[in-house]
Design a protein around this motif. Sequence first.
Motif, PDB file in Angstrom:
ATOM      1  N   PHE A   8       0.871  -1.177   0.000  1.00  0.00           N
ATOM      2  CA  PHE A   8       0.000   0.000   0.000  1.00  0.00           C
ATOM      3  C   PHE A   8       0.907   1.225   0.000  1.00  0.00           C
ATOM      4  O   PHE A   8       1.614   1.483   0.977  1.00  0.00           O
ATOM      5  CB  PHE A   8      -0.889  -0.022   1.246  1.00  0.00           C
ATOM      6  N   GLN A   9       0.903   1.982  -1.110  1.00  0.00           N
ATOM      7  CA  GLN A   9       1.781   3.156  -1.252  1.00  0.00           C
ATOM      8  C   GLN A   9       0.962   4.436  -1.143  1.00  0.00           C
ATOM      9  O   GLN A   9       0.049   4.680  -1.923  1.00  0.00           O
ATOM     10  CB  GLN A   9       2.519   3.130  -2.589  1.00  0.00           C
ATOM     11  N   PHE A  10       1.331   5.240  -0.161  1.00  0.00           N
ATOM     12  CA  PHE A  10       0.673   6.521   0.101  1.00  0.00           C
ATOM     13  C   PHE A  10       1.614   7.611  -0.397  1.00  0.00           C
ATOM     14  O   PHE A  10       2.754   7.715   0.062  1.00  0.00           O
ATOM     15  CB  PHE A  10       0.433   6.643   1.609  1.00  0.00           C
ATOM     16  N   ARG A  11       1.170   8.448  -1.369  1.00  0.00           N
ATOM     17  CA  ARG A  11       2.057   9.414  -2.019  1.00  0.00           C
ATOM     18  C   ARG A  11       1.540  10.831  -1.804  1.00  0.00           C
ATOM     19  O   ARG A  11       0.357  11.117  -2.038  1.00  0.00           O
ATOM     20  CB  ARG A  11       2.143   9.095  -3.507  1.00  0.00           C
ATOM     21  N   LEU A  12       2.453  11.731  -1.366  1.00  0.00           N
ATOM     22  CA  LEU A  12       2.126  13.142  -1.150  1.00  0.00           C
ATOM     23  C   LEU A  12       3.247  14.020  -1.703  1.00  0.00           C
ATOM     24  O   LEU A  12       4.411  13.591  -1.740  1.00  0.00           O
ATOM     25  CB  LEU A  12       1.967  13.439   0.352  1.00  0.00           C
ATOM     26  N   PRO A  13       2.956  15.268  -2.123  1.00  0.00           N
ATOM     27  CA  PRO A  13       4.031  16.197  -2.498  1.00  0.00           C
ATOM     28  C   PRO A  13       4.926  16.470  -1.288  1.00  0.00           C
ATOM     29  O   PRO A  13       4.430  16.766  -0.188  1.00  0.00           O
ATOM     30  CB  PRO A  13       3.283  17.457  -2.937  1.00  0.00           C
ATOM     31  N   GLY A  14       6.233  16.340  -1.451  1.00  0.00           N
ATOM     32  CA  GLY A  14       7.143  16.530  -0.318  1.00  0.00           C
ATOM     33  C   GLY A  14       8.474  17.098  -0.753  1.00  0.00           C
ATOM     34  O   GLY A  14       8.762  17.241  -1.938  1.00  0.00           O
ATOM     35  N   TRP A  15       9.304  17.412   0.245  1.00  0.00           N
ATOM     36  CA  TRP A  15      10.629  17.954  -0.029  1.00  0.00           C
ATOM     37  C   TRP A  15      11.554  17.565   1.119  1.00  0.00           C
ATOM     38  O   TRP A  15      11.111  17.203   2.228  1.00  0.00           O
ATOM     39  CB  TRP A  15      10.574  19.463  -0.218  1.00  0.00           C
ATOM     40  N   ALA A  16      12.870  17.620   0.849  1.00  0.00           N
ATOM     41  CA  ALA A  16      13.877  17.197   1.834  1.00  0.00           C
ATOM     42  C   ALA A  16      14.360  18.401   2.637  1.00  0.00           C
ATOM     43  O   ALA A  16      14.378  19.528   2.143  1.00  0.00           O
ATOM     44  CB  ALA A  16      15.051  16.525   1.131  1.00  0.00           C
ATOM     45  N   VAL A  17      14.756  18.153   3.891  1.00  0.00           N
ATOM     46  CA  VAL A  17      15.363  19.176   4.752  1.00  0.00           C
ATOM     47  C   VAL A  17      16.586  18.564   5.416  1.00  0.00           C
ATOM     48  O   VAL A  17      16.763  17.345   5.449  1.00  0.00           O
ATOM     49  CB  VAL A  17      14.368  19.671   5.829  1.00  0.00           C
ATOM     50  N   GLU A  18      17.452  19.431   5.959  1.00  0.00           N
ATOM     51  CA  GLU A  18      18.635  18.935   6.654  1.00  0.00           C
ATOM     52  C   GLU A  18      18.225  18.183   7.917  1.00  0.00           C
ATOM     53  O   GLU A  18      17.240  18.551   8.567  1.00  0.00           O
ATOM     54  CB  GLU A  18      19.545  20.110   7.023  1.00  0.00           C
ATOM     55  N   PRO A  19      18.962  17.133   8.286  1.00  0.00           N
ATOM     56  CA  PRO A  19      18.569  16.328   9.461  1.00  0.00           C
ATOM     57  C   PRO A  19      18.423  17.150  10.729  1.00  0.00           C
ATOM     58  O   PRO A  19      17.525  16.930  11.526  1.00  0.00           O
ATOM     59  CB  PRO A  19      19.709  15.310   9.572  1.00  0.00           C
ATOM     60  N   GLU A  20      19.329  18.158  10.933  1.00  0.00           N
ATOM     61  CA  GLU A  20      19.227  18.945  12.161  1.00  0.00           C
ATOM     62  C   GLU A  20      17.983  19.826  12.186  1.00  0.00           C
ATOM     63  O   GLU A  20      17.465  20.176  13.240  1.00  0.00           O
ATOM     64  CB  GLU A  20      20.471  19.821  12.353  1.00  0.00           C
ATOM     65  N   ALA A  21      17.461  20.164  10.985  1.00  0.00           N
ATOM     66  CA  ALA A  21      16.256  20.992  10.935  1.00  0.00           C
ATOM     67  C   ALA A  21      15.031  20.223  11.381  1.00  0.00           C
ATOM     68  O   ALA A  21      14.040  20.810  11.809  1.00  0.00           O
ATOM     69  CB  ALA A  21      16.051  21.535   9.527  1.00  0.00           C
TER      70      ALA A  21
END
Length: 694
Positions: free
Chosen positions: A672-685
């Motif tokens: 079951f694949q749930f897909r949303l618009p997303g983006w990456a951030v730095e781990p510390e953020a």
Amino acid sequence: MVHISAAGFLAAAVAFLAVAAVLAIGWRGRATGGLLLVAVGVSSLWGGALAGLHWAGALHPQWVAPLEALRLGGWLAFLLGLVRLIMPSLAFRALAGVGGLVVAGEGLGGLARIAFSGGIAPWGASLSHMAGIAGAVLGLVLLEQVFRNTREEGRWALKHLFLAIGTLLIFDLFLFADALVMRAPDPDLWAARGYVNALLAPLVAVGAARNPEWSLDVYVSRRFVLYTASLTGAGVYLLVMALAAYSIRIYGGAWGGPVQFVFLVGAVVLLVMVAFSGQIRARMRVFFSKHFFNYRYDYREEWLRFTRTLTAEEAEIPLKQRVIHAVAQVIESPGGMLWQEREGYLVPTAEWNMTEPAEAREPLDGPLAAFLQEQEWILTVDEWQTSPQSDGQLAMPSWLAEIPRAWLVVPLLHRDRLQGFLVLARSRAGNLDLNWEDFDLLRTLGRQAASYLAQEEAAEALTRAQQFETFNRLSAFVLHDLKNIIGQLSMLARNARRHADNPEFLADAVTTIEHSVARMNHLMAQLRGGLQAGRVAEVDLAGAVQEAAGQHGSGLPEPELVLPEEGIRVEADRGRLIAVLGHVIQNAQEATPEDGLVRVSVALEGDWAHIDVVDSGAGMDPEFVRERLFRPFDTSKGDTGMGIGAFEAREYAREFGGDVEVHSTPGEGTRFQFRLPGWAVEPEAVSAQGGAAR
């Protein structure tokens, strides 16, 4: 005098040229229509040529005679074309031969004379004068034959055309007879000839418009005729008033000047009052439609006006009032009242310039409603009072007698079912004689208006149904969440007796209870604000997945998490996202044996954040996935399931621009694949700003 004569013939040329242009546009190839077009065309040529000869000072018989012969021949040819339809062939050929001789005599007689100069010089008793007299007499004979052999009902369509042609022929007869006796045409008669022809040209156009069987589709706008007649009347009125004011000034003595200005102001005020009088405008429209046109209504214009009134998007005027106005304006009615079905009765739902009678209602199964639906008659109140319909069985309702200006009752039928009816006030045009044309138009407009009213009621019913559908959908989601909460608390209650002295169990129990309380508070917010309750924020996806999996950590198999090192953010309502993911994880656990696998992974591919819930359970066949999985209230769990978990997940993903995909194989498991618009951030953020609203 030369200039006056030239201007008159020029006016005739322009008038007949305009009529010829209209006739040429509408001509469909019929012989009679073509002959009329020729007659009007040569009349325009005749007027223009005579005007030119006047201005050039070359009014000689060798030029005038052929022009007169051409004009006479055109009108005789048209009249012979009409006579041919009603006269035996032998008599027709004889008349045609006489007409040819007359036209030839008209042309040759002038050429036989010695040229004259200096305007209208004595012509003498020329052959052309006698030919002109003979041509006018022959034309009048042909005109009389056609008129006498036309049926009474057909004369109405021909009277304007015959009046124009008859006047032209009588004027020519008088002109040429006077010229024959006096040995010269009268200068005043000659100067007036062009103006007389110009005046009669519009009557030719009206006559052609009233005879569509000639295939002359002449369109004379009623609005143009009304405005032209109004402006002409206003001009004549002002001219007469100006002459009267001038007379007052000349003969009024010391009071002449002031009285003149008072008189002029009063005349202008009176003209403005008449111009803005709706009653006078209505009477003028009825008069012109009745006496100058083939049909009482310009159906194209009436239908466009009716449609514009109904579809006008004016928020302050409801559709019901627009319906009254649209139908009433056709017959110049200043008011009306709309009756519609409400709880088994026909009651007033809107009025326009009409007072609603007290406690007025008509039974839907009563005699009036049945009569209107079965007969679709337009009921006239005056006739109804004197002679009730259906042999006295349909009596006039008492409420109708309470409406002082009530005039007509127009049924509104949609798909042969009575939607209601209109009561219209008496016309501003006076006591109109309504005929089949009025009743047919009102019936047609009533059906069209009923369709608009039915469409509005259907739209209102659809809106109510959508509101109920939204409420039912919200209720289903709330019940689904309550079922899960109750399941968690029930399991906690069952294990409490066995593990009450276990500190770890107590800690898990407190966590579960806190989660249940938070979830129920969220449900209360949803009930207060609808499905959109909650705050759309920037959500740390890994943290939300961890919380959703942790809520179902006590179930077996325990969810296995695969989270990325980088932070992934999405925009969502965090509470609803966790609830939806929790439903998917729970479904995977319920479909998988306790020793099986449930793995939840998070990844970022381009601009899309993926949440995959993979299990090694029983799986589903493609038909079930395609036809039933996302169908609300369809479940394979019997009484324990609601059948909306997958549906809610997909709708939630689509709400935020994403989607859901399911890949499943019977006996192997499901992804079951749930897909949303997303983006990456730095781990510390992630740790510093996780969950912060954007």
